[in-house]
Write an enzyme that holds these catalytic residues in place. Structure first.
Site, PDB file in Angstrom:
ATOM      1  N   SER A  35       7.017  80.871  38.719  1.00  0.00           N
ATOM      2  CA  SER A  35       6.643  79.629  39.396  1.00  0.00           C
ATOM      3  C   SER A  35       7.702  79.077  40.344  1.00  0.00           C
ATOM      4  O   SER A  35       7.423  78.131  41.086  1.00  0.00           O
ATOM      5  CB  SER A  35       6.274  78.556  38.364  1.00  0.00           C
ATOM      6  OG  SER A  35       5.036  78.840  37.769  1.00  0.00           O
ATOM      7  N   LYS A  58       6.706  78.859  43.902  1.00  0.00           N
ATOM      8  CA  LYS A  58       5.862  77.765  44.384  1.00  0.00           C
ATOM      9  C   LYS A  58       6.607  76.818  45.321  1.00  0.00           C
ATOM     10  O   LYS A  58       5.986  76.136  46.137  1.00  0.00           O
ATOM     11  CB  LYS A  58       5.281  77.007  43.187  1.00  0.00           C
ATOM     12  CG  LYS A  58       4.374  77.879  42.319  1.00  0.00           C
ATOM     13  CD  LYS A  58       3.987  77.198  41.018  1.00  0.00           C
ATOM     14  CE  LYS A  58       3.176  78.137  40.131  1.00  0.00           C
ATOM     15  NZ  LYS A  58       2.837  77.545  38.821  1.00  0.00           N
ATOM     16  N   TYR A  87      -1.673  85.003  44.648  1.00  0.00           N
ATOM     17  CA  TYR A  87      -0.933  84.145  43.721  1.00  0.00           C
ATOM     18  C   TYR A  87      -0.180  84.971  42.679  1.00  0.00           C
ATOM     19  O   TYR A  87       1.024  84.770  42.461  1.00  0.00           O
ATOM     20  CB  TYR A  87      -1.901  83.174  43.041  1.00  0.00           C
ATOM     21  CG  TYR A  87      -1.284  82.353  41.934  1.00  0.00           C
ATOM     22  CD1 TYR A  87      -0.441  81.285  42.225  1.00  0.00           C
ATOM     23  CD2 TYR A  87      -1.535  82.650  40.593  1.00  0.00           C
ATOM     24  CE1 TYR A  87       0.131  80.525  41.209  1.00  0.00           C
ATOM     25  CE2 TYR A  87      -0.965  81.896  39.577  1.00  0.00           C
ATOM     26  CZ  TYR A  87      -0.128  80.849  39.888  1.00  0.00           C
ATOM     27  OH  TYR A  87       0.441  80.111  38.877  1.00  0.00           O
ATOM     28  N   TYR A 112       6.924  70.819  34.905  1.00  0.00           N
ATOM     29  CA  TYR A 112       5.688  70.552  34.166  1.00  0.00           C
ATOM     30  C   TYR A 112       5.851  69.288  33.323  1.00  0.00           C
ATOM     31  O   TYR A 112       6.389  68.292  33.807  1.00  0.00           O
ATOM     32  CB  TYR A 112       5.279  71.772  33.326  1.00  0.00           C
ATOM     33  CG  TYR A 112       5.355  73.058  34.090  1.00  0.00           C
ATOM     34  CD1 TYR A 112       4.582  73.243  35.235  1.00  0.00           C
ATOM     35  CD2 TYR A 112       6.217  74.078  33.706  1.00  0.00           C
ATOM     36  CE1 TYR A 112       4.654  74.420  35.969  1.00  0.00           C
ATOM     37  CE2 TYR A 112       6.286  75.264  34.430  1.00  0.00           C
ATOM     38  CZ  TYR A 112       5.503  75.421  35.558  1.00  0.00           C
ATOM     39  OH  TYR A 112       5.577  76.582  36.277  1.00  0.00           O
ATOM     40  N   VAL A 130       8.358  80.709  34.318  1.00  0.00           N
ATOM     41  CA  VAL A 130       8.298  81.222  32.944  1.00  0.00           C
ATOM     42  C   VAL A 130       9.001  82.573  32.799  1.00  0.00           C
ATOM     43  O   VAL A 130       9.119  83.086  31.683  1.00  0.00           O
ATOM     44  CB  VAL A 130       6.846  81.312  32.421  1.00  0.00           C
ATOM     45  CG1 VAL A 130       6.227  79.929  32.348  1.00  0.00           C
ATOM     46  CG2 VAL A 130       6.004  82.270  33.253  1.00  0.00           C
TER      47      VAL A 130
END
Length: 309
Positions: A64, A67, A191, A243, A261
């Site tokens: 992630s 992103k 993705y 998060y 992760v």
């Protein structure tokens, strides 16, 4: 000012000895195989000097953390129109929550939860073949890191695709509300692949330098984004980058950051440094356990919190 090289050495030695290492992301089979007894750290200061410790040259799946860079690309393509498809608020929920997406009629809360990143990926994909969109993302990271050797971990991408049922559900749900324009399989393919990009700590810290220096890559003098956009990306990283652990990270570390992760965290000390840490074991919120502790140690000793020394 403390000696940064000494600080990095001390932190790396402490992390190597800690018995509490978190748990690897075993829901992605390829990541479940990673040895949790690894820790790497790299800091690149305003002068471009690299300070590194531990397993800083070992490649890992950035997951992630990608992103941050897809958000940067999408904003470059469509500007503030992006915010009609994704919000900017902290989620307070797990990164793959379906409940929140249903409550908010298919519009993801922010670009760093999975649903939001899938929506951002869809923006980049529009008008391109999937291979072209993915190539653009990869070339952007290679450009920022000044390293053409950065590649995509195909086995990790395939592993994510085989087990990505929750992400498929999120994408289909957004498609039903018109948030996703392209075929779901195409968007998810891009993705999964950009999350599987492999980098080491030094490369990742280098790629994030523009966010520490008002949107400019200080190695080249090239303006990647405007100073205003760099500040706003940093703001979203601070509030949404971890998060439902984002508040705890801001409280303890006090820097904009984005976790993945795979166990990595990119953190930004505005005007001072770009920082990458990696340790595969995660905490309950899905963030690197030792990575967060190492960054807390670093900001305490260097006085780099955005909230004051």
């Amino acid at each position: 000012m403390p000696d940064l090289a000494l600080v990095i050495r001390d932190i790396s030695e402490e992390m190597a000895l800690r018995p509490d290492r978190g748990a690897v992301a075993d829901y992605i089979p390829e990541l479940a195989r990673i040895d949790p007894n690894q820790f790497g750290m790299a800091v690149i200061d305003a002068e471009g000097r690299v300070f590194a410790g531990g397993d800083s040259e070992t490649p890992f799946s950035i997951q992630s953390v990608s992103k941050v860079f897809t958000l940067t690309l999408a904003l470059g393509m469509v500007g503030d129109r992006l915010w009609k498809r994704v919000g900017r608020e902290p989620s307070g929920n797990p990164f793959n929550s379906i409940v929140q997406l249903e409550r908010e009629r298919g519009v993801p809360r922010n670009p760093f939860i999975n649903a939001g990143a899938i929506a951002v990926t869809d923006v980049i994909l529009s008008g391109h073949a999937p291979r072209e969109a993915l190539g653009e993302i990869l070339r952007f990271l290679q450009f920022l890191a000044q390293d053409s050797s950065i590649t995509i971990g195909e086995t990790v991408a395939a592993s994510e695709k085989r087990t990505g049922f929750r992400n498929t559900a999120l994408a289909n749900y957004m498609k039903s509300f018109g948030v996703i324009d392209n075929p779901v399989d195409f968007t998810l393919g891009v993705y999964f692949h950009h999350c599987a990009i492999a980098m080491n700590c030094r490369q990742l810290a280098m790629a994030g330098r523009f966010l520490a220096h008002n949107g400019i890559n200080p190695s080249t003098g090239h303006s990647v984004v405007s100073a205003e956009r760099a500040r706003r990306i940093n703001a979203i990283m601070l509030t949404c980058g971890h998060y439902d652990g984002s508040g705890e990270f801001a409280y303890r570390v006090g820097l904009p950051g984005k976790s993945g992760v795979g166990g990595s965290i990119l953190a930004i000390a505005p005007g001072k440094a770009s920082i990458a840490v990696w340790s595969p074991g995660l905490d309950a919120a899905g963030n690197s356990h030792l990575g967060r502790i190492a960054l807390e140690r670093l900001t305490q000793r260097m006085g780099w919190s955005v909230f004051g020394a």
